[in-house]
Design a protein around this motif. Structure first.
Motif, short mmCIF file in Angstrom:
data_model
loop_
_atom_site.label_atom_id
_atom_site.label_comp_id
_atom_site.label_asym_id
_atom_site.label_seq_id
_atom_site.Cartn_x
_atom_site.Cartn_y
_atom_site.Cartn_z
N ALA A 30 77.64 67.42 20.20
CA ALA A 30 78.83 66.68 19.76
C ALA A 30 79.75 66.38 20.92
O ALA A 30 80.30 65.27 21.03
N GLN A 31 79.95 67.35 21.79
CA GLN A 31 80.82 67.13 22.94
C GLN A 31 80.24 66.09 23.89
O GLN A 31 80.97 65.29 24.47
N SER A 38 84.21 69.59 16.50
CA SER A 38 85.06 70.14 15.45
C SER A 38 84.20 71.00 14.53
O SER A 38 83.21 70.51 13.97
N VAL A 39 84.57 72.27 14.39
CA VAL A 39 83.78 73.22 13.62
C VAL A 39 84.68 73.93 12.62
O VAL A 39 85.81 74.31 12.96
N VAL A 40 84.18 74.12 11.41
CA VAL A 40 84.90 74.88 10.38
C VAL A 40 84.21 76.24 10.25
O VAL A 40 83.02 76.32 9.97
N LEU A 41 84.99 77.30 10.45
CA LEU A 41 84.46 78.65 10.40
C LEU A 41 84.56 79.23 8.99
O LEU A 41 85.38 78.81 8.18
N THR A 42 83.73 80.23 8.75
CA THR A 42 83.76 80.97 7.50
C THR A 42 83.91 82.45 7.81
O THR A 42 83.52 82.90 8.89
N GLY A 43 84.44 83.20 6.88
CA GLY A 43 84.58 84.64 7.06
C GLY A 43 83.42 85.38 6.43
O GLY A 43 82.33 84.84 6.24
N LEU A 68 87.02 72.17 21.95
CA LEU A 68 86.51 72.54 20.64
C LEU A 68 87.67 72.79 19.69
O LEU A 68 88.56 73.58 19.98
N ASP A 69 87.65 72.07 18.56
CA ASP A 69 88.63 72.31 17.50
C ASP A 69 88.01 73.23 16.46
O ASP A 69 86.89 72.99 15.98
N LEU A 70 88.75 74.29 16.11
CA LEU A 70 88.30 75.22 15.09
C LEU A 70 89.21 75.15 13.88
O LEU A 70 90.44 75.20 14.00
N TRP A 71 88.59 75.05 12.71
CA TRP A 71 89.29 75.03 11.43
C TRP A 71 88.70 76.13 10.56
O TRP A 71 87.71 76.75 10.92
N PRO A 141 89.10 65.43 9.24
CA PRO A 141 88.16 65.04 10.30
C PRO A 141 86.72 65.05 9.78
O PRO A 141 86.41 65.76 8.80
N ALA A 142 85.86 64.30 10.44
CA ALA A 142 84.42 64.38 10.14
C ALA A 142 83.89 65.57 10.93
O ALA A 142 83.38 65.44 12.04
#
Length: 250
Positions: A30-31, A38-43, A68-71, A141-142
């Motif tokens: 992606a970079q 852009s990545v969405v994290l989970t716990g 890197l964007d983290l959500w 964001p996508a």
């Protein structure tokens, strides 16, 4: 939405290591293509296990962490620094050990933040932050990769079966009240926000996830009663599993 694809590993440890390697590749690609990722994290145990494995992977340095964007897909609505918050656990597992840009770490609001104990206001604020980062005409964001743990009851993020949040179609982020799993108050992305991601990865390891995986992947599930069945990416949907979680699949 993309059809689910299954990847089954012999153990949860191998699953975590393979998922970490897969995530490194996805972020680097992606970079290379767009300059940032852009990545969405989970716990949960599987999400944190992946982050810990990523921290031990020699190839982690291939990522430009400053781009890197983290959500987060959801968060327990607890005070900042509470050990049960997903962001606290993510920092311990990985984030404090890599050179992230703090402005690109988009934690969900805490219960002692500017919105106080109003989870709905906190959700609205996070929705506004997502919208500000989205492209023209988009509400979120996508995301390049959005990761979700799968609960034994088939919940993903904090979208629990039959609760109002799982049926939400208008908002991208909601406050969740009276969750059946403690703590009862949470903030969560909704299914429309999840389905904006290019890739959605669902992590399932352990025998306690076997029935949930089989139900979600049966092709007959209603997403209001089986939220995991409604989690799909626009380009790819991956179920990353160990053999125990896959044991009831036909």
């Amino acid at each position: 939405m993309s059809a689910p694809r299954l990847v089954v590993h012999r153990s949860k440890e191998l699953m975590a290591e393979a998922a970490a390697a897969r995530l490194i590749t996805a972020v680097v690609d992606a970079q290379s293509a767009r300059g940032t990722a852009s990545v969405v994290l989970t716990g949960g145990r599987n999400g944190n296990g992946l982050l810990a494995a990523l921290g031990e992977a020699p190839a982690r340095d291939a990522i430009d962490w400053s781009r890197l964007d983290l959500w987060w897909g959801d968060e327990r609505f607890l005070p900042e620094g509470d050990p049960e918050r997903n962001v606290t656990q993510a920092r311990e597992a990985l984030l404090d050990r890599v050179p992230l840009d703090p402005a690109r770490v988009h934690a969900m609001p805490a219960s002692d933040g500017p919105h106080g104990d109003d989870a709905d206001a906190a959700a609205a604020a996070y929705a506004a932050e997502l919208a500000a980062a989205a492209g023209p005409g988009a509400r979120v964001p996508a995301f390049d990769v959005l990761m979700l743990g799968v609960g034994p009851d088939t919940h993903v993020a904090s979208l629990f079966p039959e609760l109002p949040a799982v049926r939400e179609t208008g908002r991208t982020v909601v406050g969740v009240h009276d969750a059946p799993k403690p703590p009862p108050t949470r903030v969560s992305l909704t299914l429309p926000a999840i389905r904006a991601a290019r890739e959605v990865w669902l992590l399932a390891a352990g025998e306690d996830k076997a029935k949930a995986a089989a139900l979600a992947l049966s092709g007959e599930a209603d997403e209001a009663s089986v939220p995991a069945s409604g989690a799909r990416g626009t380009e790819r949907t991956l179920w990353l599993m160990d053999t125990a979680a896959a044991s009831e699949l036909s």
